[in-house]
Write an enzyme that holds these catalytic residues in place. Structure first.
Site, PDB file in Angstrom:
ATOM      1  N   ILE A   1       0.908  -1.149   0.000  1.00 25.18           N
ATOM      2  CA  ILE A   1       0.000   0.000   0.000  1.00 25.18           C
ATOM      3  C   ILE A   1       0.947   1.198   0.000  1.00 25.18           C
ATOM      4  O   ILE A   1       1.546   1.523   1.025  1.00 25.18           O
ATOM      5  CB  ILE A   1      -0.940  -0.002   1.221  1.00 25.18           C
ATOM      6  CG1 ILE A   1      -1.846  -1.237   1.177  1.00 25.18           C
ATOM      7  CG2 ILE A   1      -1.761   1.293   1.254  1.00 25.18           C
ATOM      8  CD1 ILE A   1      -2.763  -1.383   2.378  1.00 25.18           C
ATOM      9  N   PRO A   2       1.125   1.824  -1.161  1.00 25.43           N
ATOM     10  CA  PRO A   2       2.243   2.745  -1.378  1.00 25.43           C
ATOM     11  C   PRO A   2       2.085   4.123  -0.713  1.00 25.43           C
ATOM     12  O   PRO A   2       1.932   5.146  -1.385  1.00 25.43           O
ATOM     13  CB  PRO A   2       2.296   2.850  -2.902  1.00 25.43           C
ATOM     14  CG  PRO A   2       0.877   2.645  -3.323  1.00 25.43           C
ATOM     15  CD  PRO A   2       0.320   1.635  -2.362  1.00 25.43           C
ATOM     16  N   CYS A   3       2.189   4.141   0.596  1.00 18.87           N
ATOM     17  CA  CYS A   3       2.036   5.392   1.348  1.00 18.87           C
ATOM     18  C   CYS A   3       3.113   6.406   0.992  1.00 18.87           C
ATOM     19  O   CYS A   3       2.915   7.610   1.197  1.00 18.87           O
ATOM     20  CB  CYS A   3       2.000   5.123   2.847  1.00 18.87           C
ATOM     21  SG  CYS A   3       3.352   4.125   3.471  1.00 18.87           S
ATOM     22  N   HIS A   4       4.228   5.951   0.427  1.00 24.61           N
ATOM     23  CA  HIS A   4       5.273   6.889   0.013  1.00 24.61           C
ATOM     24  C   HIS A   4       4.794   7.791  -1.128  1.00 24.61           C
ATOM     25  O   HIS A   4       5.389   8.830  -1.370  1.00 24.61           O
ATOM     26  CB  HIS A   4       6.542   6.127  -0.397  1.00 24.61           C
ATOM     27  CG  HIS A   4       6.350   5.221  -1.558  1.00 24.61           C
ATOM     28  ND1 HIS A   4       5.758   3.975  -1.439  1.00 24.61           N
ATOM     29  CD2 HIS A   4       6.643   5.378  -2.874  1.00 24.61           C
ATOM     30  CE1 HIS A   4       5.712   3.400  -2.632  1.00 24.61           C
ATOM     31  NE2 HIS A   4       6.235   4.240  -3.513  1.00 24.61           N
ATOM     32  N   ARG A   5       3.712   7.432  -1.803  1.00 20.40           N
ATOM     33  CA  ARG A   5       3.181   8.244  -2.899  1.00 20.40           C
ATOM     34  C   ARG A   5       2.271   9.366  -2.410  1.00 20.40           C
ATOM     35  O   ARG A   5       1.760  10.136  -3.207  1.00 20.40           O
ATOM     36  CB  ARG A   5       2.429   7.352  -3.890  1.00 20.40           C
ATOM     37  CG  ARG A   5       3.330   6.362  -4.585  1.00 20.40           C
ATOM     38  CD  ARG A   5       2.589   5.502  -5.588  1.00 20.40           C
ATOM     39  NE  ARG A   5       3.455   4.408  -6.009  1.00 20.40           N
ATOM     40  CZ  ARG A   5       3.027   3.213  -6.380  1.00 20.40           C
ATOM     41  NH1 ARG A   5       1.732   2.952  -6.410  1.00 20.40           N
ATOM     42  NH2 ARG A   5       3.888   2.275  -6.723  1.00 20.40           N
TER      43      ARG A   5
END
Length: 169
Positions: free
Chosen positions: A135-139
């Site tokens: 779940i790409p929270c870095h985006r």
């Protein structure tokens, strides 16, 4: 007993923690340069290191691929989101919809999740994301375009975003 798998990526040692039977991902730990630091929290809890589990091998290969610049599919079938509220689940689903190499602000994610006035809630939910990368929270970035906070540190977030941006060209 819970298990974990250390994954040697191009960015350092990541960890996939899981229940083996039935297979269920518990968390993903972002890469660290120090192998001992990566495994210490699991060793302290007496979790078992597992280099053989077939589904963990798939997750490990996905993590290696991601940190080599490849987009990955989210293994929803192995992630248990039932421990989160419906609003948190909506945020995780919205973040999962941000395409590889792109970003969205906390406010944009709030709108995408059907919570238009909940940008801070999005930030809190991202801070508790047990599945970073998947779940790409870095985006998720600040509305002014700056990186914002990240569990792996701002430098790692910027490096991941740069890798993705380069891969889109």
């Amino acid at each position: 007993m819970s298990h974990y798998r250390i994954v040697n990526t191009a960015f350092g040692y990541a960890v996939a923690a899981f229940e083996p039977d039935p297979f269920r991902l518990l968390e993903i730990r972002l890469p660290q340069a120090d192998l001992k630091a990566a495994s210490q929290p699991f060793d302290e809890q007496l979790w078992q290191i597992d280099r053989e589990h077939s589904q963990a091998t798939i997750v490990a290969q996905d993590l290696i691929g991601y940190f080599n610049g490849k987009a990955i599919d989210i293994p929803w079938q192995w992630m248990d989101l039932s421990r989160f509220t419906p609003s948190q689940q909506a945020v995780y689903q919205a973040v999962a919809g941000i395409p590889y190499g792109e970003t969205a602000s906390y406010g944009q994610v709030a709108k995408m999740a059907g919570l238009p006035r909940a940008a801070r809630f999005v930030g809190t939910t991202m801070a508790n994301n047990p599945y970073p990368v998947l779940i790409p929270c870095h985006r998720v970035i600040r509305s002014d375009g700056s990186a914002g906070l990240f569990g792996g540190g701002e430098a790692l977030k910027i490096r991941m975003l740069a890798m993705e941006a380069a891969g889109r060209k």
